[in-house]
Design a protein around this motif. Structure first.
Motif, PDB file in Angstrom:
ATOM      1  N   VAL A  70       0.818  -1.215   0.000  1.00  7.80           N
ATOM      2  CA  VAL A  70       0.000   0.000   0.000  1.00  7.80           C
ATOM      3  C   VAL A  70       0.857   1.273   0.000  1.00  7.80           C
ATOM      4  N   LEU A  71       2.138   1.136   0.301  1.00 15.30           N
ATOM      5  CA  LEU A  71       3.050   2.279   0.238  1.00 15.30           C
ATOM      6  C   LEU A  71       3.684   2.402  -1.147  1.00 15.30           C
ATOM      7  N   GLY A  72       3.441   1.436  -1.989  1.00  8.62           N
ATOM      8  CA  GLY A  72       4.086   1.183  -3.261  1.00  8.62           C
ATOM      9  C   GLY A  72       4.627   2.298  -4.107  1.00  8.62           C
ATOM     10  N   GLU A  73       3.913   3.398  -4.280  1.00  5.59           N
ATOM     11  CA  GLU A  73       4.380   4.397  -5.236  1.00  5.59           C
ATOM     12  C   GLU A  73       5.536   5.241  -4.712  1.00  5.59           C
ATOM     13  N   SER A  74       5.850   5.120  -3.433  1.00  7.17           N
ATOM     14  CA  SER A  74       7.001   5.836  -2.886  1.00  7.17           C
ATOM     15  C   SER A  74       8.097   4.822  -2.546  1.00  7.17           C
ATOM     16  N   SER A  75       9.255   5.337  -2.187  1.00  4.90           N
ATOM     17  CA  SER A  75      10.371   4.475  -1.794  1.00  4.90           C
ATOM     18  C   SER A  75      10.722   4.773  -0.345  1.00  4.90           C
ATOM     19  N   PRO A  76      11.171   3.745   0.381  1.00  4.97           N
ATOM     20  CA  PRO A  76      11.561   3.998   1.775  1.00  4.97           C
ATOM     21  C   PRO A  76      12.872   4.762   1.858  1.00  4.97           C
ATOM     22  N   ILE A  77      13.022   5.467   2.952  1.00  6.11           N
ATOM     23  CA  ILE A  77      14.293   6.109   3.272  1.00  6.11           C
ATOM     24  C   ILE A  77      15.066   5.130   4.142  1.00  6.11           C
ATOM     25  N   THR A  78      16.242   4.762   3.695  1.00  3.26           N
ATOM     26  CA  THR A  78      17.093   3.851   4.450  1.00  3.26           C
ATOM     27  C   THR A  78      17.825   4.624   5.531  1.00  3.26           C
ATOM     28  N   LYS A  79      17.876   4.007   6.721  1.00  7.69           N
ATOM     29  CA  LYS A  79      18.609   4.620   7.823  1.00  7.69           C
ATOM     30  C   LYS A  79      19.393   3.546   8.562  1.00  7.69           C
ATOM     31  N   PHE A  80      20.398   3.982   9.282  1.00  9.37           N
ATOM     32  CA  PHE A  80      21.209   3.084  10.087  1.00  9.37           C
ATOM     33  C   PHE A  80      21.212   3.519  11.548  1.00  9.37           C
ATOM     34  N   THR A  81      20.891   4.790  11.786  1.00 11.00           N
ATOM     35  CA  THR A  81      20.758   5.283  13.154  1.00 11.00           C
ATOM     36  C   THR A  81      19.353   4.928  13.642  1.00 11.00           C
ATOM     37  N   PHE A  82      19.206   4.708  14.928  1.00 10.52           N
ATOM     38  CA  PHE A  82      17.899   4.390  15.481  1.00 10.52           C
ATOM     39  C   PHE A  82      16.977   5.611  15.403  1.00 10.52           C
ATOM     40  N   ALA A 108      15.681   8.439  13.399  1.00  8.31           N
ATOM     41  CA  ALA A 108      15.626   8.803  11.979  1.00  8.31           C
ATOM     42  C   ALA A 108      16.044  10.243  11.732  1.00  8.31           C
ATOM     43  N   CYS A 109      15.922  11.105  12.736  1.00 10.91           N
ATOM     44  CA  CYS A 109      16.297  12.510  12.568  1.00 10.91           C
ATOM     45  C   CYS A 109      17.797  12.678  12.362  1.00 10.91           C
ATOM     46  N   GLU A 110      18.562  11.650  12.628  1.00  9.17           N
ATOM     47  CA  GLU A 110      20.001  11.686  12.368  1.00  9.17           C
ATOM     48  C   GLU A 110      20.305  11.395  10.901  1.00  9.17           C
ATOM     49  N   GLU A 111      19.294  11.007  10.140  1.00  8.86           N
ATOM     50  CA  GLU A 111      19.431  10.735   8.702  1.00  8.86           C
ATOM     51  C   GLU A 111      19.002  11.993   7.939  1.00  8.86           C
ATOM     52  N   PRO A 112      19.939  12.686   7.272  1.00  7.31           N
ATOM     53  CA  PRO A 112      19.599  13.934   6.587  1.00  7.31           C
ATOM     54  C   PRO A 112      18.462  13.794   5.574  1.00  7.31           C
ATOM     55  N   GLU A 113      18.388  12.690   4.871  1.00  4.88           N
ATOM     56  CA  GLU A 113      17.317  12.523   3.886  1.00  4.88           C
ATOM     57  C   GLU A 113      15.936  12.518   4.551  1.00  4.88           C
ATOM     58  N   PHE A 114      15.849  11.941   5.737  1.00  3.92           N
ATOM     59  CA  PHE A 114      14.579  11.937   6.469  1.00  3.92           C
ATOM     60  C   PHE A 114      14.179  13.361   6.851  1.00  3.92           C
ATOM     61  N   LEU A 115      15.112  14.107   7.436  1.00  2.00           N
ATOM     62  CA  LEU A 115      14.793  15.491   7.828  1.00  2.00           C
ATOM     63  C   LEU A 115      14.424  16.336   6.617  1.00  2.00           C
ATOM     64  N   ARG A 116      15.095  16.126   5.494  1.00  2.00           N
ATOM     65  CA  ARG A 116      14.732  16.862   4.271  1.00  2.00           C
ATOM     66  C   ARG A 116      13.300  16.531   3.861  1.00  2.00           C
ATOM     67  N   ALA A 117      12.930  15.252   3.943  1.00  2.00           N
ATOM     68  CA  ALA A 117      11.572  14.843   3.560  1.00  2.00           C
ATOM     69  C   ALA A 117      10.534  15.468   4.482  1.00  2.00           C
ATOM     70  N   VAL A 118      10.786  15.435   5.780  1.00  2.00           N
ATOM     71  CA  VAL A 118       9.854  16.021   6.747  1.00  2.00           C
ATOM     72  C   VAL A 118       9.708  17.518   6.491  1.00  2.00           C
ATOM     73  N   ARG A 119      10.804  18.198   6.291  1.00  2.00           N
ATOM     74  CA  ARG A 119      10.754  19.647   6.062  1.00  2.00           C
ATOM     75  C   ARG A 119      10.115  19.990   4.723  1.00  2.00           C
ATOM     76  N   ARG A 120      10.393  19.180   3.695  1.00  2.00           N
ATOM     77  CA  ARG A 120       9.843  19.430   2.358  1.00  2.00           C
ATOM     78  C   ARG A 120       8.315  19.472   2.381  1.00  2.00           C
ATOM     79  N   TRP A 121       7.707  18.618   3.203  1.00  2.00           N
ATOM     80  CA  TRP A 121       6.245  18.591   3.260  1.00  2.00           C
ATOM     81  C   TRP A 121       5.661  19.789   3.999  1.00  2.00           C
ATOM     82  N   GLY A 122       6.441  20.443   4.818  1.00  4.24           N
ATOM     83  CA  GLY A 122       5.979  21.653   5.491  1.00  4.24           C
ATOM     84  C   GLY A 122       4.838  21.425   6.468  1.00  4.24           C
ATOM     85  N   ARG A 123       4.767  20.255   7.061  1.00  2.00           N
ATOM     86  CA  ARG A 123       3.713  19.940   8.033  1.00  2.00           C
ATOM     87  C   ARG A 123       4.259  20.142   9.436  1.00  2.00           C
TER      88      ARG A 123
END
Length: 179
Positions: A66-78, A80-95
């Motif tokens: 059901v998540l199919g049309e998007s791709s997961p963000i891979t992380k290695f830190t527990f 997720a905010c330590e993963e720059p791509e995650f923070l960029r995604a959160v900020r990009r949505w502006g929520r």
């Protein structure tokens, strides 16, 4: 109150064998699936995470399907905010508000939710959509997050809060999900 114009969903690490080992696994996965489908019906942005997928495996098919049309963000830190791509995604949505679901409640979910809260986001843990291998660890995460200002909600509570009105075009879809 949550609003669909200002809320997104974060799905944390519901992957591989671990997803089948957490307490009440089938129910938790089923609830996460309903939450994702509800978020999609309401047009919410969804940020999807995978912890070290080469070792833990991919997101379980019930959710990946059901998540199919998007791709997961891979992380290695527990956290997720330590993963720059995650923070960029959160900020990009502006929520400003984020619903959080996934596993394990006392590790990746806890650290990510707490860090988002410290970044001044309005964080809502969807309690019936999180789990840990041991129920006591889930309870500990909920307790600690509550004391740190993270709001607690549930699948039905959050979806009804977001849809607001039984006359909304999405209401029937949400009702069918939670029945």
């Amino acid at each position: 109150m949550l609003s669909r114009e200002n809320t997104g969903l974060i799905v944390v690490d519901v992957q591989g064998k671990l997803a089948r080992l957490v307490a009440n696994s089938d129910a938790m996965i089923g609830h996460c699936r309903k939450l994702i489908l509800g978020a999609k019906a309401l047009g919410l942005p969804i940020v999807w995470l995978e912890q070290n997928p080469d070792k833990l495996g991919p997101t379980v098919e019930e959710l990946a399907g059901v998540l199919g049309e998007s791709s997961p963000i891979t992380k290695f830190t527990f956290d997720a905010c330590e993963e720059p791509e995650f923070l960029r995604a959160v900020r990009r949505w502006g929520r400003d508000s984020w619903l959080v679901c996934g596993i394990e409640a006392h590790i990746c979910v806890y650290q990510t939710a707490l860090h988002l809260r410290r970044l001044s986001y309005d964080v809502h843990l969807v309690c019936d959509c999180v789990s840990s291998r041991q129920e006591a660890n889930k309870a500990l995460a909920i307790s600690r997050l509550t004391h740190q200002g993270v709001s607690m909600t549930g699948l039905e509570m959050s979806l009804y809060e977001l849809v607001k009105d039984c006359r909304a075009s999405e209401f029937r879809t949400l009702l069918d999900l939670v029945k």
